[in-house]
Design a protein around this motif. Structure first.
Motif, mmCIF file in Angstrom:
data_model
loop_
_atom_site.group_PDB
_atom_site.id
_atom_site.type_symbol
_atom_site.label_atom_id
_atom_site.label_comp_id
_atom_site.label_asym_id
_atom_site.label_seq_id
_atom_site.Cartn_x
_atom_site.Cartn_y
_atom_site.Cartn_z
ATOM 1 N N LYS A 181 -14.771 -10.782 45.013
ATOM 2 C CA LYS A 181 -13.469 -11.209 44.501
ATOM 3 C C LYS A 181 -12.353 -10.862 45.487
ATOM 4 O O LYS A 181 -11.442 -11.662 45.723
ATOM 5 N N ALA A 182 -12.439 -9.681 46.090
ATOM 6 C CA ALA A 182 -11.422 -9.267 47.072
ATOM 7 C C ALA A 182 -11.468 -10.161 48.304
ATOM 8 O O ALA A 182 -10.419 -10.526 48.865
ATOM 9 N N ALA A 183 -12.676 -10.529 48.743
ATOM 10 C CA ALA A 183 -12.819 -11.395 49.917
ATOM 11 C C ALA A 183 -12.261 -12.787 49.651
ATOM 12 O O ALA A 183 -11.577 -13.373 50.493
ATOM 13 N N ILE A 184 -12.555 -13.331 48.479
ATOM 14 C CA ILE A 184 -12.102 -14.686 48.135
ATOM 15 C C ILE A 184 -10.584 -14.743 48.013
ATOM 16 O O ILE A 184 -9.951 -15.718 48.435
ATOM 17 N N THR A 185 -9.982 -13.716 47.457
ATOM 18 C CA THR A 185 -8.536 -13.727 47.234
ATOM 19 C C THR A 185 -7.742 -13.255 48.444
ATOM 20 O O THR A 185 -6.520 -13.379 48.468
#
Length: 283
Positions: A181-185
């Motif tokens: 989630k951190a990578a995508i956002t």
């Protein structure tokens, strides 16, 4: 609000017990929790067991050539900024055949996410050593032991000021989900290296082996300290850190291209005169 079931694709053909199953289900769960619809996602892959992942998830997909995942992902993001573009690759696909593209994606900083399934072996082509295999690893192709030192993708990415560098473990799904989630956002190029046991060809780096060694980075760890991040990336052996190692806030490739800054190519309308004018600029 989408559910992980909305991303349900074909039935996976991986070996029973493969770490790729955990990665697949965690990606679907992360996308659903972020509220991202399948039509808003493009998954790009090359060749390998990791490269099969787009077959098993319902969204836009592109399955291309060995090691050529990142050029396609970059082009897609330039053409349509609204897509969440995720590149998936194995350690061989990305760090060997695709090594040159990996380096220059870091330099260009397109706003895409790269998830590398790192099982330290070539899992599709019968288990020969990959760039991340430990020195001395015995394989069918290296019966006397692998002679090269292992490639350290995190250390390389941090040394080149990659805007997001993280590592997760397929056996720790809750932590992996938060990293995905951190990578995508994250705004910019995101590298997430995922330790993914290969139950068929890698009998050393098993789920048990990793569980005895991996740990999460401390809560007070500062990911904006490049020197400390590089030092942490060199840590491997009895203790293997996981988490977000490094972050750097900088312009993305799309933001640096004036012709694409206002709107992506997919929304631009060109008349014959516009095309003629653009061509004449180069002659």
């Amino acid at each position: 609000m989408p559910a992980s079931e909305d991303y349900e694709g074909q039935v996976p053909a991986w070996c029973p017990g493969c770490g790729n199953f955990q990665i697949l289900s965690t990606i679907k769960q992360a996308l659903a929790e972020l509220g991202i619809e399948p039509r808003e996602v493009l998954l790009v892959s090359g060749i390998g067991q990791a490269g099969k992942l787009p077959h098993y998830i319902k969204c836009h997909t592109f399955n291309g050539l060995h090691g050529r995942t990142l050029p396609v992902a970059t082009a897609a993001k330039l053409a349509n900024h609204s897509l969440h573009v995720i590149a998936v690759a194995g350690d061989g696909d990305c760090y060997a055949e695709g090594g040159n593209h990996f380096l220059h994606a870091i330099r260009r900083n397109p706003n895409i996410s790269l998830f590398v399934h790192n099982n330290q072996i070539y899992g599709l082509t019968k288990g020969q050593a990959s760039p991340t295999s430990a020195k001395g690893t015995h394989t069918p192709a290296q019966p006397f032991g692998y002679l090269a030192h292992p490639f350290n993708p995190l250390a390389l990415a941090i040394s080149q000021d990659c805007s997001f560098v993280a590592r997760g473990f397929a056996g720790d799904r809750e932590h992996l989900k938060e990293l995905i989630k951190a990578a995508i956002t994250h705004r910019g190029f995101s590298l997430l290296d995922i330790l993914q046991p290969c139950v068929t060809f890698n009998k050393v780096n098993t789920f048990k082996w990793y569980r005895e060694r991996v740990y999460r980075l401390e809560s007070d760890y500062d990911p904006y300290n490049q020197t400390k991040a590089f030092e942490k990336a060199l840590e491997w052996g009895d203790k293997i850190p996981n988490g977000i190692f490094y972050k750097s806030d900088k312009e993305t490739l799309e933001e640096m291209m004036p012709t694409l800054h206002e709107m992506p190519l997919v929304r631009k309308k060109f008349s014959p005169e516009d095309v003629k004018h653009e061509i004449e600029k180069f002659y």
